[in-house]
Design an enzyme around this catalytic site. Structure first.
Site, mmCIF file in Angstrom:
data_model
loop_
_atom_site.group_PDB
_atom_site.id
_atom_site.type_symbol
_atom_site.label_atom_id
_atom_site.label_comp_id
_atom_site.label_asym_id
_atom_site.label_seq_id
_atom_site.Cartn_x
_atom_site.Cartn_y
_atom_site.Cartn_z
ATOM 1 N N VAL A 191 0.824 -1.202 0.000
ATOM 2 C CA VAL A 191 0.000 0.000 0.000
ATOM 3 C C VAL A 191 0.861 1.257 0.000
ATOM 4 C CG1 VAL A 191 -1.789 1.278 1.230
ATOM 5 C CG2 VAL A 191 -1.887 -1.225 1.113
ATOM 6 N N LYS B 250 -12.953 -4.577 10.895
ATOM 7 C CA LYS B 250 -13.638 -3.622 10.027
ATOM 8 C C LYS B 250 -15.075 -3.390 10.484
ATOM 9 C CE LYS B 250 -10.711 -5.157 6.215
ATOM 10 N NZ LYS B 250 -10.628 -5.993 4.994
#
Length: 427
Positions: free
Chosen positions: A14, A204
């Site tokens: 990322v 999440k």
């Protein structure tokens, strides 16, 4: 306006994608914010040879960079709930610096404390990239749907699990075989436990729960199950019954509190969530004025996640700010969790039994004694004296009653393996 100075801690997948996006779209980003986004420092254990970092000061210790470098925004892409990731984010916020992260574990475990620190320091703490990769679901819940009272938010939040379950359905292969393939293709880690045991999805979901319901992030109150026990037989049976199996995270407002559940679900084949395949993620939110909304896209990878990271940086550059979880941290309510035992729903049960007279009567008696109503029973073929698979589905019932019935069924002599249960969700 002055350039916005950016420091990046972590130059893996990322981090590399974020550097590439900042370089490749530099003119576009400047036009959209009125400021140049300038990379002024980066930190990693080793400097990657394949990234365009010439002239950018490099630190081998991210803690030193967070403490000493001159920057406006620190981007944390190291990962992990604690340790160096938490240290660098805390140090940056204590200096009054803005922070952007993709670290769902850290937000799930320390979200409120970090939001409070950001508010005290008059800084932004952004984490759009922490949930569902490139799908802008954080902004959607915090801003786009802010006028609504949300009743539930749920979705496919882990691409690895969705890929495995999709491939099992398409090929008829067993879980272990498909997992090994996913690892060879880079869709699953060498140690896939966080993904396949539901922990990643639970991190999440805890974040989405806070945003949807204005509560403190509380990972400890998420009920978590993974997909290791899902078999090729279950996948085929689900299709025959009109369902597909998905690992879902579900947060729902109930009379008893907020449900937070992560587990495999059977969902209708033609439902919006049932049609999401492969490595894709999807999130559904239901509000009282907007109704049902669906967000679908790539939930991981260098470019989708970098897109989310840079979206937070753009908000900072343009001076856009909203409370971290949609409310000031001091107004976030304690999470009153609904007990999983109070969940009411339909269930699928797979049994392995000895094919002999009286078995179905014993199973039916166990269900009757717990006031669980059977909807259907499926057995394909006969093998007198041998073991055969049997599938049951039951109507909506309380979870605690279902679990008591499962205990009774497991104790039947002719039931030779522990029963396997999958919840059915009628989305």
């Amino acid at each position: 306006m002055d350039d916005l100075k950016i420091a990046i801690a972590g130059l893996g997948t990322v981090g590399g994608g974020t550097v590439t996006l900042l370089r490749q779209h530099a003119d576009l980003l400047a036009a959209r914010t009125g400021r140049r986004l300038r990379l002024v420092a980066c930190a990693a254990l080793a400097k990657p040879a394949n990234l365009p970092l010439d002239g950018v000061p490099f630190f081998s210790d991210a803690r030193v960079m967070a403490r000493d470098a001159d920057y406006d925004v620190l981007v944390e892409l190291i990962g992990g709930a604690n340790g160096i990731a938490l240290d660098v984010v805390t140090a940056a916020l204590q200096r009054g610096k803005n922070v952007v992260t993709a670290n769902k574990a850290m937000v799930a475990h320390h979200g409120r404390a970090l939001a409070e620190l950001a508010e005290q320091s008059d800084a932004t703490f952004g984490f759009e990239a922490a949930v569902a990769g490139g799908i802008p679901v954080i902004k959607a819940l915090r801003e786009g749907l802010a006028a609504n009272r949300l009743s539930q938010v749920y979705g496919i939040l882990n691409g690895t699990c969705n890929y495995i379950l999709t491939t099992m359905r398409e090929t008829g292969r067993e879980f272990g075989d498909v997992l090994a393939e996913a690892q060879s293709l880079g869709y699953a880690e060498a140690d896939p436990s966080f993904d396949i045991d539901g922990i990643d999805t639970a991190h999440k979901l805890a974040i989405l729960t806070s945003l949807a319901f204005g509560t403190v992030v509380d990972f400890s109150k998420v009920h978590v199950e993974g997909i290791r026990h899902v078999s090729a037989f279950d996948i085929r049976a689900a299709e025959e019954l009109g369902y597909r199996i998905k690992l879902l995270g579900i947060a729902r407002r109930t009379d008893g509190g907020i449900e937070q559940r992560v587990h495999p679900c059977m969902v209708p084949i033609r439902s919006s969530i049932g049609c999401v395949e492969g490595v894709f993620n999807a999130v559904v939110a239901e509000g009282d004025f907007v109704g049902r909304t669906l967000f679908e896209g790539r939930g991981a990878g260098a470019t989708p996640t970098a897109s989310a990271v840079v979206s937070d940086i753009l908000d900072i550059a343009a001076g856009r700010r909203t409370p971290t979880f949609g409310l000031p941290a001091k107004l976030l309510a304690p999470l009153k969790a609904a007990a999983i035992e109070d969940h009411r729903g339909a269930f699928y049960i797979r049994l392995t039994v000895l094919d002999r007279p009286g078995v179905f009567a014993d199973i039916a008696a166990a269900l009757r004694d717990e006031e669980v109503s059977m909807e259907a029973i499926i057995q394909r073929g006969r093998a007198p004296g041998e073991t055969v698979p049997v599938v049951l589905t039951v109507h909506d019932t309380l979870e605690r009653a279902m679990m008591r019935a499962i205990e009774r069924i497991a104790a039947i002599e002719a039931v030779v393996e522990p029963p396997h249960l999958i919840r059915i969700e009628a989305f």
